[in-house]
Design an enzyme around this catalytic site. Structure first.
Site, short mmCIF file in Angstrom:
data_model
loop_
_atom_site.label_atom_id
_atom_site.label_comp_id
_atom_site.label_asym_id
_atom_site.label_seq_id
_atom_site.Cartn_x
_atom_site.Cartn_y
_atom_site.Cartn_z
N ASP A 21 7.40 -0.72 -1.26
CA ASP A 21 7.86 0.24 -1.69
C ASP A 21 7.93 1.56 -0.83
O ASP A 21 6.98 1.69 0.11
CB ASP A 21 7.06 0.65 -3.14
CG ASP A 21 7.80 1.53 -4.00
OD1 ASP A 21 8.17 1.19 -5.19
OD2 ASP A 21 8.12 2.90 -3.78
N ILE A 22 9.01 2.19 -0.96
CA ILE A 22 9.42 3.33 0.14
C ILE A 22 8.21 4.47 -0.17
O ILE A 22 8.06 5.28 0.51
CB ILE A 22 10.75 3.81 0.08
CG1 ILE A 22 11.36 4.41 1.39
CG2 ILE A 22 10.97 4.75 -1.35
CD1 ILE A 22 12.88 4.70 1.58
N HIS A 33 6.34 -4.59 -9.62
CA HIS A 33 5.57 -3.91 -8.74
C HIS A 33 4.41 -4.64 -8.42
O HIS A 33 3.81 -5.23 -9.34
CB HIS A 33 5.11 -2.59 -9.26
CG HIS A 33 6.31 -1.73 -9.64
ND1 HIS A 33 6.60 -0.45 -8.66
CD2 HIS A 33 7.23 -1.60 -10.32
CE1 HIS A 33 7.55 0.17 -9.16
NE2 HIS A 33 8.01 -0.36 -10.38
N HIS A 55 12.85 -5.49 -11.31
CA HIS A 55 11.61 -5.50 -10.57
C HIS A 55 10.43 -5.51 -10.81
O HIS A 55 10.01 -5.02 -11.90
CB HIS A 55 12.11 -4.62 -9.10
CG HIS A 55 11.99 -3.15 -9.82
ND1 HIS A 55 12.99 -2.65 -10.51
CD2 HIS A 55 10.98 -2.19 -9.74
CE1 HIS A 55 12.71 -1.47 -10.73
NE2 HIS A 55 11.36 -1.35 -10.40
N GLY A 102 9.35 4.88 -16.90
CA GLY A 102 9.73 5.52 -15.74
C GLY A 102 10.54 4.74 -14.91
O GLY A 102 10.64 4.71 -13.64
N GLN A 103 11.39 3.81 -15.37
CA GLN A 103 12.35 2.77 -14.65
C GLN A 103 13.22 3.89 -14.05
O GLN A 103 13.83 4.34 -14.60
CB GLN A 103 12.78 1.82 -15.42
CG GLN A 103 13.91 0.95 -14.67
CD GLN A 103 14.29 -0.28 -15.35
OE1 GLN A 103 14.11 -0.48 -16.59
NE2 GLN A 103 14.98 -1.12 -14.66
P1 AMP Z 1 10.98 1.93 -11.14
O1 AMP Z 1 10.29 3.03 -11.61
O2 AMP Z 1 10.01 0.73 -11.87
O3 AMP Z 1 12.36 1.73 -11.51
O4 AMP Z 1 10.53 1.78 -9.59
C1 AMP Z 1 11.41 2.04 -8.33
C2 AMP Z 1 10.82 1.92 -7.20
O5 AMP Z 1 11.44 1.76 -6.08
C3 AMP Z 1 9.94 3.33 -7.05
O6 AMP Z 1 8.48 2.97 -6.77
C4 AMP Z 1 10.58 3.74 -5.77
O7 AMP Z 1 9.53 4.33 -4.77
C5 AMP Z 1 11.17 2.69 -4.94
N1 AMP Z 1 12.21 2.61 -4.03
C6 AMP Z 1 13.20 3.53 -4.32
N2 AMP Z 1 14.07 3.38 -3.30
C7 AMP Z 1 13.63 2.55 -2.45
C8 AMP Z 1 14.16 1.96 -1.21
N3 AMP Z 1 15.10 2.50 -0.53
N4 AMP Z 1 13.25 0.99 -0.65
C9 AMP Z 1 12.04 0.87 -1.10
N5 AMP Z 1 11.71 1.18 -2.41
C10 AMP Z 1 12.47 1.95 -2.97
#
Ligand code: AMP
Ligand code: ZN
Length: 132
Positions: free
Chosen positions: A43-44, A115, A113, A106-107
């Protein structure tokens, strides 16, 4: 009508989807694991010492929209979660697999995906913050 394998694959890809772009190699990521059904990458913006995302290669938007045909894939993603936990060294201490569905959870990325979170004590799960 006939499609090439590449064209057929692209039908399962959603344009302008961040995670589709990552699994197709059009956006950079730090890959942790990959197979024919999914990919896992860091995760970024990590919220735990280990924070990995497991993403199906084919675009699926929401868990809520999943059907019987997704059961094998969903089971596979969970097993990959356990594998990623072993691979990243958090299996023994304990870890959490989480999926956010929709606004209240919070999606923010509308490509299903999981986590994988661990590498230290995690906060308590699911405390409501108030009305959405
Ligand atoms: P969600 O809130 O479940 O939709 O989680 C989306 C996740 O994607 C968040 O934890 C972000 O930090 C992560 N995210 C967003 N952009 C990127 C990216 N380019 N590379 C890796 N993770 C990312
Ligand atoms: Zn997508």
């Amino acid at each position: 009508m006939w499609w090439t394998a590449e064209e057929e694959k692209n039908q399962l890809r959603q344009q302008d989807c961040l995670f589709c772009n990552i699994v197709h190699g059009d956006m950079p990521s730090t890959e942790i694991y990959s197979d024919d059904q999914c990919m896992a990458f860091n995760d970024i913006n990590p919220v735990a010492n280990v924070h990995v995302l497991i993403v199906p290669r084919d675009h699926v938007t929401y868990l809520t929209g999943a059907t019987e045909q997704h059961e094998q894939l969903l089971g596979h993603l969970m097993r990959v979660g356990a594998r990623v936990a072993r691979q990243t060294g958090i299996s023994e201490g304990g870890y959490r697999l989480a999926m956010n569905q929709g606004v209240d959870a919070g999606q923010i990325v509308d490509h299903l995906h999981i986590h994988v979170l661990g590498g230290g004590l995690l906060d308590k799960l699911g405390t409501p913050l108030g009305p959405s």
